[in-house]
Scaffold this motif. Structure first.
Motif, short mmCIF file in Angstrom:
data_model
loop_
_atom_site.label_atom_id
_atom_site.label_comp_id
_atom_site.label_asym_id
_atom_site.label_seq_id
_atom_site.Cartn_x
_atom_site.Cartn_y
_atom_site.Cartn_z
N ARG A 196 51.68 6.04 56.04
CA ARG A 196 51.67 4.59 56.12
C ARG A 196 50.30 3.97 55.90
O ARG A 196 50.21 2.84 55.40
CB ARG A 196 52.24 4.13 57.47
N PRO A 197 49.19 4.64 56.22
CA PRO A 197 47.91 4.03 55.90
C PRO A 197 47.70 3.76 54.42
O PRO A 197 46.86 2.93 54.04
CB PRO A 197 46.89 5.07 56.42
N GLY A 198 48.46 4.45 53.55
CA GLY A 198 48.35 4.19 52.12
C GLY A 198 48.90 2.85 51.70
O GLY A 198 48.60 2.38 50.59
N GLY A 199 49.74 2.25 52.54
CA GLY A 199 50.26 0.92 52.27
C GLY A 199 51.13 0.86 51.03
O GLY A 199 51.61 1.87 50.50
N THR A 200 51.34 -0.36 50.56
CA THR A 200 52.20 -0.60 49.41
C THR A 200 51.74 0.18 48.19
O THR A 200 52.55 0.81 47.50
CB THR A 200 52.24 -2.10 49.10
N LEU A 201 50.46 0.14 47.91
CA LEU A 201 49.95 0.83 46.72
C LEU A 201 50.18 2.33 46.82
O LEU A 201 50.60 2.97 45.84
CB LEU A 201 48.46 0.53 46.54
N GLY A 202 49.96 2.91 47.98
CA GLY A 202 50.19 4.35 48.14
C GLY A 202 51.64 4.72 47.97
O GLY A 202 51.97 5.75 47.35
N LEU A 203 52.54 3.90 48.49
CA LEU A 203 53.97 4.16 48.35
C LEU A 203 54.38 4.11 46.88
O LEU A 203 55.09 5.01 46.38
CB LEU A 203 54.76 3.13 49.15
N LEU A 204 53.94 3.08 46.18
CA LEU A 204 54.35 2.93 44.78
C LEU A 204 53.66 3.94 43.87
O LEU A 204 54.26 4.38 42.88
CB LEU A 204 54.08 1.50 44.32
N ARG A 205 52.45 4.32 44.19
CA ARG A 205 51.80 5.39 43.42
C ARG A 205 52.55 6.71 43.59
O ARG A 205 52.68 7.48 42.64
CB ARG A 205 50.35 5.55 43.86
N THR A 206 53.03 6.97 44.79
CA THR A 206 53.80 8.20 45.02
C THR A 206 55.09 8.17 44.21
O THR A 206 55.49 9.18 43.62
CB THR A 206 54.10 8.36 46.51
N LEU A 207 55.74 7.02 44.17
CA LEU A 207 56.95 6.88 43.34
C LEU A 207 56.62 7.18 41.88
O LEU A 207 57.36 7.90 41.21
CB LEU A 207 57.51 5.47 43.50
N SER A 208 55.51 6.64 41.39
CA SER A 208 55.11 6.91 40.01
C SER A 208 54.80 8.38 39.78
O SER A 208 55.16 8.94 38.73
CB SER A 208 53.88 6.08 39.64
N GLY A 209 54.13 9.00 40.72
CA GLY A 209 53.80 10.41 40.57
C GLY A 209 55.03 11.28 40.48
O GLY A 209 55.12 12.19 39.65
N CYS A 210 56.03 11.00 41.32
CA CYS A 210 57.26 11.78 41.29
C CYS A 210 58.04 11.50 40.01
O CYS A 210 58.68 12.41 39.46
CB CYS A 210 58.09 11.49 42.52
N ALA A 211 57.99 10.27 39.52
CA ALA A 211 58.64 9.95 38.24
C ALA A 211 58.00 10.71 37.10
O ALA A 211 58.69 11.20 36.20
CB ALA A 211 58.57 8.44 37.98
N ALA A 212 56.67 10.82 37.12
CA ALA A 212 55.98 11.58 36.08
C ALA A 212 56.39 13.05 36.10
O ALA A 212 56.54 13.68 35.05
CB ALA A 212 54.47 11.43 36.24
#
Length: 209
Positions: free
Chosen positions: A86-102
């Motif tokens: 949770r400390p990663g916030g919105t940007l961390g959550l969405l970056r993780t989504l992008s990483g898994c999509a890649a």
């Protein structure tokens, strides 16, 4: 046919829609689900990661998922491998989504057409797992957007490719996005009430009988 680029596009559109959510704004229920908006996006990332693993190995099992450990953080919560701090916030959550999509896009691009891998909704091929990933992102972004009160309407052609791949025999309806929401139990169509149970057919099109 759903492509690796479709997986990346679905996530890019989801990120554009959800990027303005404040870091502390994710704990609302996701639409009609019991999970929070944070959890439902986290779950979509986990699905992309899992599908990448299934189709990405040269000798995937045909009777089970890869034996990657997963668990829930609390009783009744989503069971996942991928959790976002949770400390990663919105940007961390969405970056993780992008990483898994890649990961999924890359696995789909590299998988030979004859490769098959397990999913409980039908042993599938690379394009099937790509379509599954797109559906997971589109409908779970819908869930999150509903809870967060932000608009979300993905492109019709993106929805149509996943519908054609995974949901044969859908009712005639002019809007592919609404049809996909009906197919996944999230919307009623004229003369077709909201589905209480649903599943896609992940089998490759030539393998269906």
């Amino acid at each position: 046919m759903t492509t690796p680029q479709d997986v990346l596009l679905s996530v890019a559109l989801a990120r554009e829609t959800l990027s303005g959510v404040p870091d502390d704004g994710w704990d609302r229920p996701a639409g009609t689900l019991t999970w929070s908006c944070w959890e439902v996006v986290e779950h979509a990332a986990d699905d992309l990661f899992a599908y990448a693993g299934q189709i990405g190995v040269p000798d995937p099992p045909l009777d089970a998922y890869l034996p990657i450990a997963y668990h829930a953080l609390y009783e009744g919560g989503p069971e996942s491998t991928v959790f976002v701090g949770r400390p990663g916030g919105t940007l961390g959550l969405l970056r993780t989504l992008s990483g898994c999509a890649a990961m999924l896009a890359g696995a789909v691009a590299l998988a030979p057409p004859e490769r098959r891998a397990y999913h409980p909704y039908g042993i599938s091929d690379a394009t099937g797992f790509a379509a599954m990933g797109v559906v997971e992102v589109l409908v779970h972004t819908f869930d999150a957007a509903a809870g967060l009160c932000v608009p979300w309407t993905p492109p019709a052609d993106l929805c149509r490719r996943s519908l054609d791949r995974l949901f044969p025999g859908m009712p005639e309806h002019p809007d592919p996005w609404e049809t996909l929401l009906w197919a996944t139990g999230r919307l009623a169509l004229p003369a077709h009430p909201t589905r209480s149970e649903w599943r896609w057919d992940g089998r490759p099109l030539p393998d269906r009988t």
